[in-house]
Design a protein around this motif. Structure first.
Motif, PDB file in Angstrom:
ATOM      1  N   CYS A 178       0.813  -1.168  -0.047  1.00  0.00           N
ATOM      2  CA  CYS A 178       0.284   0.100  -0.034  1.00  0.00           C
ATOM      3  C   CYS A 178       0.990   1.387   0.133  1.00  0.00           C
ATOM      4  N   GLU A 179       0.585   2.320  -0.590  1.00  0.00           N
ATOM      5  CA  GLU A 179       1.131   3.255  -0.921  1.00  0.00           C
ATOM      6  C   GLU A 179       0.555   4.292   0.301  1.00  0.00           C
ATOM      7  N   MET A 180       1.770   5.056   1.016  1.00  0.00           N
ATOM      8  CA  MET A 180       1.887   5.885   2.052  1.00  0.00           C
ATOM      9  C   MET A 180       1.810   7.306   1.693  1.00  0.00           C
ATOM     10  N   THR A 181       1.404   8.275   2.631  1.00  0.00           N
ATOM     11  CA  THR A 181       1.520   9.613   2.272  1.00  0.00           C
ATOM     12  C   THR A 181       1.833  10.508   3.546  1.00  0.00           C
ATOM     13  N   ASP A 182       2.656  11.389   3.352  1.00  0.00           N
ATOM     14  CA  ASP A 182       2.913  12.211   4.468  1.00  0.00           C
ATOM     15  C   ASP A 182       2.055  13.402   4.880  1.00  0.00           C
ATOM     16  N   THR A 183       1.800  13.541   6.035  1.00  0.00           N
ATOM     17  CA  THR A 183       0.479  14.679   6.597  1.00  0.00           C
ATOM     18  C   THR A 183       1.513  15.544   7.658  1.00  0.00           C
ATOM     19  N   PRO A 184       0.884  16.719   7.932  1.00  0.00           N
ATOM     20  CA  PRO A 184       1.619  17.283   9.008  1.00  0.00           C
ATOM     21  C   PRO A 184       1.831  16.726  10.182  1.00  0.00           C
ATOM     22  N   MET A 185       0.788  15.462  10.366  1.00  0.00           N
ATOM     23  CA  MET A 185       1.088  14.615  11.731  1.00  0.00           C
ATOM     24  C   MET A 185       2.079  13.297  11.852  1.00  0.00           C
ATOM     25  N   GLY A 186       2.378  13.122  10.260  1.00  0.00           N
ATOM     26  CA  GLY A 186       3.306  11.846   9.996  1.00  0.00           C
ATOM     27  C   GLY A 186       2.778  10.965   8.877  1.00  0.00           C
ATOM     28  N   ARG A 187       3.350  10.091   8.866  1.00  0.00           N
ATOM     29  CA  ARG A 187       3.128   9.159   7.702  1.00  0.00           C
ATOM     30  C   ARG A 187       2.033   8.459   7.904  1.00  0.00           C
ATOM     31  N   VAL A 188       0.858   8.329   6.911  1.00  0.00           N
ATOM     32  CA  VAL A 188      -0.151   7.631   6.985  1.00  0.00           C
ATOM     33  C   VAL A 188      -0.526   6.719   5.729  1.00  0.00           C
ATOM     34  N   ILE A 189      -1.426   5.810   5.709  1.00  0.00           N
ATOM     35  CA  ILE A 189      -1.721   5.102   4.597  1.00  0.00           C
ATOM     36  C   ILE A 189      -2.609   5.885   3.626  1.00  0.00           C
TER      37      ILE A 189
END
Length: 318
Positions: free
Chosen positions: A254-265
């Motif tokens: 599964c590809e992950m994505t970066d957010t201001p809070m951290g890396r999520v699915i």
């Protein structure tokens, strides 16, 4: 009949479950409710360690404001368990692999089960600041969500521990619930626009690092700075980064994505991951997080998962 025994009668089938849900908190239980109401065979797998177990009560949850999170989850679990196609297993999943027709889950005791679809809702872990006193106050006076806990502070001096670009908006939001001091290092530069926003919101900026939090935990009286000064505080919002609590998603591709809070699915609008048959819902698939959002995500994921089952069955029957 105890919920744990509901699983046994179906374990002998080749593919005993339509959906395997990893994580039995709000997102997972919300998804399970939708699927069992469609008479789908669902197994909810939970290790009993929800992210909000450190908080005494949950707030801002419609019809459940002020109730302990564990109580809300227990009521939801009981309602799901009333449906005959619901099954639960309180255990730690240690491995997931794609097999012909679905997925296989391995448990810590070496046993396995399988299902046609997979929903990941096992949440995230908070990565706390390495400051003495934060861990023992986490969820009580060291907090992450002003919408969840700000009102209960009752105003007064509140700290915000700044991390990255998110710190300014975080402090500006927390200022609604008290007199905020934003603790941020000298390495974090402020634009004139950011500085003006903080000024208008009445936020004090403190660049000297915190040495430790003080007070008889979980109570907080203030922060001792590295230069010896003491700043009175009733609570501090830490703005912890998060990490997905299990590597299952990445191992499945599964590809992950970066957010201001951290890396999520990474998921689409229907909570579908980039891998077919794998859905994700709750804190592990979004930046902002609370019980209401997790519950909504779980419902959306369940509807998409159900539709994928129907499409498959319709194609086979054609």
């Amino acid at each position: 009949m105890p919920i744990a025994t509901k699983l046994e009668s179906r374990e002998s089938e080749t593919m005993p479950h339509d959906a395997l849900i990893i994580g039995g908190s709000y997102a997972g239980l919300s998804a399970a409710m939708q699927l069992v109401r469609a008479r789908r065979r669902v197994l909810v797998i939970d290790d009993g360690r929800p992210r909000n177990r450190f908080a005494a009560r949950a707030h801002g949850v419609l019809t459940n404001d002020g109730k302990p999170g564990a109580e809300i989850a227990a009521a939801a679990r009981a309602q799901v368990a009333a449906y005959p196609t619901a099954a639960f297993r309180m255990a730690e999943a240690v491995g997931i692999e794609r097999i012909d027709g679905g997925f296989s889950v391995t448990f810590a005791d070496g046993t396995r089960t399988s299902g046609r679809r997979l929903l990941l809702s096992h949440g995230v872990e908070d990565v706390l600041a390495d400051i003495p006193g934060v861990k023992e106050r986490w969820g009580r006076t060291a907090l992450h969500c002003p919408w969840c806990h700000g009102y209960e502070i009752g105003g007064g001096p509140i700290g915000v521990l700044g991390r990255g670009d998110h710190a300014v908006q975080y402090a500006a939001t927390v200022a609604e619930w008290g007199q905020v001091t934003l603790f941020m290092g000298l390495e974090v530069g402020l634009s004139p626009e950011d500085a003006h926003l903080l000024y208008r919101r009445g936020v004090t900026i403190e660049t000297t690092p915190i040495a430790r939090l003080e007070g008889e935990a979980p109570t907080l009286t203030g922060a001792r700075l590295t230069d010896g000064r003491f700043v009175d505080l009733k609570a501090i919002f830490v703005g912890a980064n998060v990490r997905v609590a299990s590597p299952f998603a990445e191992r499945l591709g599964c590809e992950m994505t970066d957010t201001p809070m951290g890396r999520v699915i990474k998921v689409d609008a229907m909570q579908q991951t980039t891998q077919p048959g794998v859905f994700a819902a709750g804190d592990l698939a979004r930046a902002a997080s609370n019980i209401t959002l997790a519950t909504s995500d779980g419902m959306i994921a369940a509807h998409a998962l159900f539709r994928s089952l129907v499409e498959e069955e319709t194609a086979i029957a054609a």
